[in-house]
Design a protein around this motif. Structure first.
Motif, short mmCIF file in Angstrom:
data_model
loop_
_atom_site.label_atom_id
_atom_site.label_comp_id
_atom_site.label_asym_id
_atom_site.label_seq_id
_atom_site.Cartn_x
_atom_site.Cartn_y
_atom_site.Cartn_z
N LEU A 26 0.85 -1.18 0.00
CA LEU A 26 0.00 0.00 0.00
C LEU A 26 0.88 1.24 0.00
O LEU A 26 1.70 1.43 0.90
N ARG A 27 0.75 2.04 -1.03
CA ARG A 27 1.42 3.33 -1.11
C ARG A 27 0.31 4.37 -1.26
O ARG A 27 -0.35 4.43 -2.30
N PHE A 72 -9.54 12.61 -6.99
CA PHE A 72 -9.28 11.17 -7.00
C PHE A 72 -8.56 10.75 -8.28
O PHE A 72 -7.69 9.88 -8.26
N SER A 73 -8.92 11.36 -9.40
CA SER A 73 -8.24 11.04 -10.66
C SER A 73 -6.76 11.42 -10.58
O SER A 73 -5.89 10.68 -11.07
N ARG A 74 -6.47 12.55 -9.99
CA ARG A 74 -5.07 13.00 -9.87
C ARG A 74 -4.28 12.04 -8.98
O ARG A 74 -3.16 11.62 -9.33
N LEU A 75 -4.85 11.69 -7.83
CA LEU A 75 -4.13 10.80 -6.92
C LEU A 75 -3.93 9.42 -7.52
O LEU A 75 -2.89 8.79 -7.32
N ARG A 76 -4.89 8.96 -8.30
CA ARG A 76 -4.72 7.67 -8.98
C ARG A 76 -3.62 7.77 -10.03
O ARG A 76 -2.80 6.84 -10.17
N ALA A 77 -3.58 8.89 -10.76
CA ALA A 77 -2.54 9.07 -11.78
C ALA A 77 -1.15 9.11 -11.16
O ALA A 77 -0.16 8.76 -11.82
N ASN A 81 -2.61 3.93 -4.13
CA ASN A 81 -3.68 2.92 -4.12
C ASN A 81 -4.40 2.86 -2.78
O ASN A 81 -5.24 1.99 -2.55
N CYS A 82 -4.07 3.81 -1.88
CA CYS A 82 -4.65 3.77 -0.54
C CYS A 82 -4.81 5.19 -0.02
O CYS A 82 -3.96 6.06 -0.30
#
Length: 668
Positions: A26-27, A72-77, A81-82
């Motif tokens: 988990l990062r 959320f899109s930015r953090l996923r990019a 994952n956590c």
């Protein structure tokens, strides 16, 4: 597998495992720093006397629901994952006992659901720092002071709490070392308001047996209301498959538990062998006297890197509460005086009746971790698992325990994670960093090269990971907080950005510091959630993350020059957007990334019985021209999906597998 595509996680030894038998790293990131304060204008950059504490609303923290897709899109990019998703006791129960903010609870539940839609595991953090907003931090609702017999309006002016809104000159702005020094909120842990409230919260039955609220001891009253607020959140998210558990409580501290009533810690001694930390060296007696309006002169400890062997020294004293303001409501004495610890006489003199009052209960010498944190962990775990029996407890000890403490209590429940925090202490306190000079305040050691700094980070984080062996014979480590201030080194990067420099050059120190931290995490193969992402962050030195001039957000609106670019607004991205093995078909052995060359190396022991292949995050930021992947061992192959920023490594045979990812060379 949930309908969001996320595989449910469980614990096996030191690893998180998904439903396919893969070991997951988990990062993640903390979301977010401004969740500590009400929305929209509750930040410490606004003057306040907290008179509207019952009407405060936290709906909109960390951002309005309508903005969730963008963030959320930015953090996923960026490969996370956590999420360690923040809430506070105050956010849920600010209006009064059991008068829960239903609209906020609905908002928070929707935020958790949407996070799952974007592929994020979530664990809920009931956050606090130095007890409450009224004591210079965040966390507990204000009405608890009334229940205890304290007038919150006198806390700051008496010196019982160090509060930005009371000290800061808002017309002047900027940093104000003469009025509100950098990161000085931390020292509130030693001031009387924190000493009183934390001691009552964890040990009221032992040290304040006569203080009852609504017919029950103060400790039981406080704990049941904290757990009640937690249950209100839990009930609304119990069926979300991406929610994996709850943090026990952010950075709990012991108050005065275990301390001599009269001892001031000025440095290592027979009474306390630990190094002293900068700030006021209060004794519990100092705090109690000040709380009753008695003026005290308190030693001040300061950093002095030239002092050997201890770089923290006593150079001056400070007068506290010269106006002789008592925080206790009319006719109220403190509960420890009532219990026989000490006596304040009518003429202003005092008597110490039991110097070991906070150290012994009957014939038993108290141990904060075993006697109080163990039962607290058990109560929190029982509380959340009555709602969802599969939830993981992310257990936190006193933040210094990772550096100094012996381990977790024997009573730590099963299915728990070591979720302690780690910071480069001097960087965090001074907001200064150089790869050529770094002081370890706990040992006095000086590092003069980045390799030495990384080695120290690995030692400190390795010690924290070693504490996980005391959790049920071995548990995962997730560093719940770590990070850097982005107004480092006098905020020179902000001035350069304002002047038009959009390169990485002004952010070199930030990138190096983060790179060294993530290198250490990679070496140790441990999980983490970086502090933090604040959607409302500003480059203004009075604002930052909107709380006590902290400025650790990896994103700032002030730096978002192109809203169409998902990376615009990101800070020092090269330091933390980096490849890592998200899920491994077997056991990870080594992981290493060289930021300069772009070479990523990952070794694992393959277990083909795991139902799905190894997945590695491959960020475009590090591989703008693409990459080349080599797989050796196990008859393995790799499929690269740069649009989804990932590589899938498929292996047919058991044994050691080595994966190397390199940047494609530039060709004219």
């Amino acid at each position: 597998m949930s309908k969001t595509g996320l595989s449910r996680l469980h614990i096996e030894g030191r690893w998180f495992l998904d439903e396919h038998g893969r070991r997951v790293i988990l990062r993640g990131v903390n979301l977010g720093g401004d969740c500590k304060v009400p929305y929209p204008d509750g930040g410490t950059n606004f003057p306040s006397d907290f008179a509207n504490h019952r009407e405060a609303s936290f709906i909109g923290r960390p951002f309005p629901i309508g903005e969730a897709g963008e963030h959320f899109s930015r953090l996923r990019a960026w490969g996370f994952n956590c999420l360690r998703l923040l809430t506070t006791w105050e956010a849920v129960e600010h209006r009064g006992p059991r008068d829960y903010d239903v609209a906020y609870l609905d908002y928070f539940a929707e935020l958790c659901r949407l996070a799952g839609d974007y592929g994020f595991y979530v664990f809920v953090d009931f956050h606090q720092d130095v007890w409450s907003r009224m004591t210079g931090g965040d966390g507990a609702p204000c009405w608890l002071f009334e229940k205890v017999g304290i007038d919150y309006r006198r806390l700051a002016e008496s010196g019982c709490a160090h509060v930005m809104q009371h000290l800061y000159d808002y017309a002047r702005g900027g940093r104000q070392e003469d009025r509100y020094p950098t990161m000085s909120w931390v020292q509130n842990e030693r001031r009387p308001a924190n000493g009183i409230m934390w001691t009552l919260f964890f040990a009221g039955r032992d040290f304040a047996p006569g203080l009852t609220i609504d017919g029950v001891n103060v400790q039981d009253y406080m704990l049941e209301h904290y757990l009640g607020a937690q249950r209100e959140i839990a009930r609304r998210i119990r069926d979300l498959p991406n929610v994996i558990g709850f943090d026990s409580l952010n950075e709990p501290v012991p108050g005065w538990i275990g301390q001599s009533l009269t001892y001031r810690h000025l440095g290592p001694s027979d009474t306390n062998p630990d190094r002293a930390m900068p700030g006021l060296a209060w004794s519990p007696l100092d705090g109690l006297l000040v709380s009753h309006g008695v003026t005290r002169s308190i030693p001040v400890l300061e950093f002095d890197p030239t002092a050997k062997p201890n770089p923290v020294v006593h150079k001056q004293d400070r007068t506290i509460n010269p106006e002789r303001i008592s925080i206790w409501t009319s006719g109220q004495s403190d509960p420890f005086q009532d219990a026989g610890a000490w006596r304040l006489n009518d003429d202003g003199s005092f008597d110490v009746l039991r110097d070991d009052f906070f150290q012994r209960v009957g014939d038993r010498k108290v141990n904060f971790i075993e006697d109080y944190m163990g039962p607290f962990f058990a109560r929190v775990a029982e509380n959340i698992r009555q709602i969802n029996p599969d939830w993981i407890l992310f257990a936190e000890l006193d933040p210094l325990s990772g550096f100094l403490g012996p381990g977790f209590p024997a009573e730590t429940p099963p299915n728990s994670v070591n979720a302690g925090h780690w910071y480069d202490v001097v960087l965090a306190v001074t907001k200064m960093f150089s790869p050529n000079f770094s002081l370890d305040v706990l040992t006095g050691e000086i590092a003069t090269a980045s390799e030495q700094i990384q080695a120290r980070y690995e030692r400190e984080l390795g010690k924290m990971a070693g504490m996980s062996e005391t959790v049920n014979g071995g548990a995962p480590t997730l560093i719940g907080e770590f990070g850097i201030h982005f107004d480092l080194n006098g905020a020179g990067a902000y001035r350069a950005f304002h002047a038009g420099d959009r390169s990485d050059a002004p952010w070199t120190a930030h990138i190096i510091a983060l790179d060294l931290m993530y290198n250490a995490l990679d070496t140790l193969l441990i999980n983490s959630t970086q502090w933090n992402y604040t959607a409302s962050n500003s480059n203004d030195l009075a604002i930052g993350d909107g709380w006590n001039q902290e400025d650790l957000s990896i994103f700032s609106r002030d730096q978002q020059t192109d809203p169409a670019d998902i990376n615009s607004g990101g800070r020092a991205l090269a330091g933390f957007v980096r490849p890592y093995a998200r899920a491994t078909q077997g056991i990870a052995r080594t992981m290493k990334f060289d930021r300069i060359s772009g070479t990523f190396e990952f070794m694992f022991e393959c277990d083909p019985s795991a139902a799905r292949s190894t997945e590695i995050f491959v960020p475009r930021i590090q591989y703008p021209r693409g990459c080349v992947i080599e797989v050796s061992g196990g008859n393995g192959t790799a499929e690269l999906d740069l649009d989804d920023q990932r590589a899938i490594v498929k292996v047919e045979h058991p044994g050691e597998v080595r994966v190397v990812i390199r940047r494609k060379p530039w060709t004219p």
